[in-house]
Design an enzyme around this catalytic site. Structure first.
Site, short mmCIF file in Angstrom:
data_model
loop_
_atom_site.label_atom_id
_atom_site.label_comp_id
_atom_site.label_asym_id
_atom_site.label_seq_id
_atom_site.Cartn_x
_atom_site.Cartn_y
_atom_site.Cartn_z
N ASN A 129 1.00 2.16 -6.35
CA ASN A 129 0.23 2.45 -7.56
C ASN A 129 -0.53 3.77 -7.50
O ASN A 129 -0.87 4.34 -8.52
CB ASN A 129 -0.73 1.30 -7.87
CG ASN A 129 -1.69 1.02 -6.75
OD1 ASN A 129 -1.30 0.94 -5.58
ND2 ASN A 129 -2.96 0.85 -7.08
N HIS A 130 -0.80 4.27 -6.29
CA HIS A 130 -1.49 5.56 -6.19
C HIS A 130 -0.52 6.74 -6.14
O HIS A 130 -0.94 7.88 -5.90
CB HIS A 130 -2.39 5.58 -4.95
CG HIS A 130 -3.63 4.75 -5.13
ND1 HIS A 130 -3.89 3.63 -4.39
CD2 HIS A 130 -4.66 4.86 -6.00
CE1 HIS A 130 -5.04 3.10 -4.78
NE2 HIS A 130 -5.53 3.82 -5.75
N GLU A 136 1.31 6.26 0.11
CA GLU A 136 0.62 6.37 -1.19
C GLU A 136 -0.85 6.77 -1.08
O GLU A 136 -1.45 7.16 -2.07
CB GLU A 136 0.75 5.06 -1.99
CG GLU A 136 -0.07 3.92 -1.43
CD GLU A 136 -0.71 3.03 -2.51
OE1 GLU A 136 -0.44 3.21 -3.71
OE2 GLU A 136 -1.49 2.15 -2.13
N ASN A 137 -1.44 6.64 0.11
CA ASN A 137 -2.86 6.98 0.28
C ASN A 137 -3.07 8.08 1.31
O ASN A 137 -4.13 8.17 1.92
CB ASN A 137 -3.64 5.74 0.75
CG ASN A 137 -3.48 4.53 -0.13
OD1 ASN A 137 -2.85 3.54 0.26
ND2 ASN A 137 -4.00 4.61 -1.34
N HIS A 154 5.07 -3.46 -3.27
CA HIS A 154 3.67 -3.04 -3.29
C HIS A 154 2.92 -3.88 -4.33
O HIS A 154 2.99 -3.60 -5.53
CB HIS A 154 3.63 -1.55 -3.64
CG HIS A 154 2.33 -0.89 -3.34
ND1 HIS A 154 1.97 -0.50 -2.08
CD2 HIS A 154 1.29 -0.54 -4.13
CE1 HIS A 154 0.78 0.06 -2.10
NE2 HIS A 154 0.33 0.04 -3.34
N HIS A 169 -0.01 -2.77 0.07
CA HIS A 169 -1.06 -2.60 -0.94
C HIS A 169 -2.41 -3.24 -0.61
O HIS A 169 -3.45 -2.71 -0.98
CB HIS A 169 -0.63 -3.09 -2.33
CG HIS A 169 -1.66 -2.94 -3.40
ND1 HIS A 169 -2.12 -1.72 -3.84
CD2 HIS A 169 -2.36 -3.86 -4.13
CE1 HIS A 169 -3.01 -1.90 -4.80
NE2 HIS A 169 -3.19 -3.19 -4.98
N ASP A 176 0.67 1.42 4.39
CA ASP A 176 -0.10 2.47 3.70
C ASP A 176 -0.90 3.35 4.66
O ASP A 176 -1.89 2.90 5.27
CB ASP A 176 -1.08 1.86 2.69
CG ASP A 176 -0.44 0.85 1.75
OD1 ASP A 176 0.39 0.04 2.20
OD2 ASP A 176 -0.81 0.84 0.57
FE LIG Z 1 -2.55 1.47 -0.49
FE LIG Z 2 -1.76 0.43 -3.53
#
Ligand SMILES: [Fe+2]
Ligand SMILES: [Fe+2]
Ligand SMILES: [Fe+2]
Ligand SMILES: [Fe+2]
Ligand SMILES: [Fe+2]
Ligand SMILES: [Fe+2]
Ligand SMILES: [Fe+2]
Ligand SMILES: [Fe+2]
Lengths: 266, 266, 266, 266
Positions: free
Chosen positions: C68-69, C39-40, C152, C177, C8
């Site tokens: 999830n993001h 994702e971030n 993740h 994650h 990430d």
């Molecule tokens: Fe993350």
């Molecule tokens: Fe995440």
């Protein structure tokens, strides 16, 4: 079409209330179909046994629904496949889940689908109840006249959202699992009978049907505590009575409540 | 002593219901004390503003309680310390939490403690509500005549356990937070008025007061969705009326419900 | 086949680390394929933008995975459908989820499936990752030579269970994650490269990449706090290097870690 | 001052690894103090027995720490009060929690506090670990020379936040509970030794020490499954070695890992 539904039957006192009152309720209200949630009906309050399943049917139930405790008494694996009127939540994952998530019964030449569905918010992450009920209804809704859904879920938001999601597709969406009856029975959009939770049948002075001393002890200590079903004292029976029109929509939903403050006096 | 309590006021429609009906309810039922939960009273349904706090007080509230959304409108930090009748949950952690978790008000020479308490099951892990209420009551119970607790919590188990834990120590333990009124108003052991949840004041055709389309969309997609308060259509007002005896115990608790199916007609 | 994977990428410091080191890592280790979890990667640490997607690809990434993001920067809805090397978690529910849960890329005449999958324990209740990956592999495994899964997920149990579930079917199951690299890189049954989490790229003195003062403040108060990405100070880059055999099984998995205590000195 | 710490000992294979390697590790690394987390050391992997407590002490442990499984073997209530080197999490609620949350031991004229603390994110809602450790340190920090904290918690965020919160006050903050060693051992601000999780001692090919078939079955079905400790096959031992300076700060923290890929060969 009139349906009588009784919420989660908990332990011996719950089964006793069904024994006592179900025949009277059927005599007095004359429902064509009676459905009872039996997920807590063993003496320990978790799962169901063949003996109790038969007893609830003998008391007058036509279909028994379940919930997250469906599998806690392992005996269920022996009889669920042969018990077509015992319905477990539709949305347990996998291709070979024992039993069925719904049943279709004939009532005076009409077909009623009785579906058991389980929520996921703050319960186990099983398959999506919104997806699964949508798929099932796509498959069966043309062939059935009425659809009754026992939605076994924790939060008011998931339950009300399901009621609104199924408005016009289900005749009734009735909540179970929290063991406390709500006061929001209503007909959504003049089509679908809805209540967030019908409440339980069993011990009255209890938490979820369990002895409250040990529950309070658990809250105070956060250490493991044995929870035991309350087996004596006052009792409660909770449910609802739903009237459906011939076109499959709902005309009315009324709560049923028998407890020390609400004696049965029809 | 008669107490009128109204559950979570949500958004503009919630404030409007209080504006409309609180004066009538006070006129008709003549409570000595009126308490309103205002945790969702801003137009966006989260937190409270000074303007709305004053408006609810002008409508006739004596004390405003809050809940997990207490801090969502940051303006609260500006006025909570000076607003002695605005009570936030007692059990937020730390030594310098703004505001107070309770207030004591004088009613005809008697003292009533109004306490706001928050549960932890499926909400934020704040301090233990059982421990904190026990400590507070140990400190104040000899100096007050009546104790009213707004227990803002999610599960029926934590709420009923709290009611039973406080039986004989609190005059009333009244639940909020799920926004759905329950049908289990009762007097525990002939001492303590109890209801799992009194329900909300605000938009009727909604999920928790929010527009249901976006809530259903969120359940179907599990992707971020903007939730908006429902700002038109039918409205609901939910609450309860509690009568206490001079010895501090409860005589009765009755639910109040005004919605399209339950028009107000006193 | 050698695969370089970076965990990430968080905020500006994360993108900067990829800018700085990815060209060197590619030069030194000569992976055939480079995969980066983005994702971030926006400046606020949630979601991805088109500009940053392009920048990470220009730095040398062949595929960008998410988590999830994925949906937190709404701009993604504008470009995900046209970005075949940007992969979102496979198991988001519904039939018309934007983007794809996997991509197949050609590497020297061989086909590598890169799959993004998301866990459910303590994250959102999306579709079952075990069911969905099983269905996908049933569909594609005969047509691809290698299978790489970025799983993740939060818990070590769900991740290790997935690694063991896919042993012999996936070439590599790599966790993301938690933003902390684990020390359990291993080859499961001499077939499948596995690590519970590869860790993150971004600010070093942080909690998940965020300024730690506000995170600690949140733990202490349980009241809403604005979390901000840490934007200065020491940096970390975390990832792994996986060597696969021609038969699709894994020969080795080595961790990559660049931080103040582990300067890059190849 | 050198401290050897071993993470969660799981079942018979875990105890066996301690039997086999702890004497060697003590001989080779010569720690002044050895601490072992024993929360999963019974044959069923939950709790601790008196016999195993004694066995771990005989193997060379000076202090045994615990965690959320502390209370799962009820036998602990018989001996914890008399076992001053058996430490349960400090922040269990209530005034009369059996046992103690810390112990102070004398090492060559210096005092070391060994504290067991438990997180709350995704575990039980016990008392606030941040509050409780702050209170304890306020009480004892002037009287002790070194402070070692076994922080038993689930998420990387709560653990890292605790490490940063205690930087400069604790000599070491070492995580347990996830059973997987992380690769982020570091000295925070040149003062406090930190690692998110040291990992477990026990069966290697397992999920959390349990047979993985039943864990995968549980993920696939979401129905109740009996979890059994893996009792044969490869083994792992995980821990760390921490060197402290005379002023109570940490000089170094090194991971220890013995498994099939990391044979012990000092
Ligand atoms: Fe993350
Ligand atoms: Fe995440
Ligand atoms: Fe139940
Ligand atoms: Fe249930
Ligand atoms: Fe509310
Ligand atoms: Fe609330
Ligand atoms: Fe453990
Ligand atoms: Fe644990």
């Amino acid at each position: 079409m009139r349906i009588l539904f009784l919420g989660d039957v908990v332990g011996n006192l719950g089964v006793d209330m069904v024994d006592q009152y179900l025949p009277k309720l059927k005599h007095d209200f004359k429902p064509q179909v009676t459905i009872v949630n039996g997920e807590n009906s063993t003496p320990v309050g978790r799962g169901i046994s063949y003996k109790i399943y038969k007893q609830l049917m003998n008391d007058g139930a036509d279909v028994i629904t379940l919930g997250n405790h469906a599998w806690n008494n392992e005996e269920i694996y022996d009889f669920i496949d042969d018990s077509k009127n015992l319905v477990r939540p539709l949305n347990y994952p996998g291709k070979d889940v024992p039993g069925s998530g719904y049943t279709v019964i004939n009532v005076n030449g009409k077909k009623l689908a009785v579906i058991n569905l389980q929520g996921r918010i703050f319960i186990d992450p099983i398959d999506d109840p919104f997806q699964k009920i949508d798929e099932l209804l796509n498959k069966i809704e043309k062939e059935v006249d009425y659809v009754f859904v026992d939605f076994h879920a924790e939060t008011t938001s998931e339950k009300k959202a399901m009621g609104l999601f199924l408005t016009g597709r289900a005749s009734a969406v009735v909540g179970t699992h929290t063991h406390v009856q709500t006061n929001d029975n209503q007909i959504l959009n003049n089509q679908t009978a809805y209540i967030t939770d019908v409440g339980m049948c069993g011990p009255f002075n209890s938490v979820l049907g369990m002895k409250y001393d040990s529950i309070i002890h658990r809250f105070l200590t956060q250490r493991p505590t044995r929870f035991e079903v309350q087996n004596e004292g006052d009792q409660i029976l909770s449910g609802c009575l739903i009237d459906l029109r011939d076109d499959g929509t709902a005309r009315s939903i009324k709560t049923i409540l028998i407890d020390p403050s609400h004696p049965y006096n029809r």
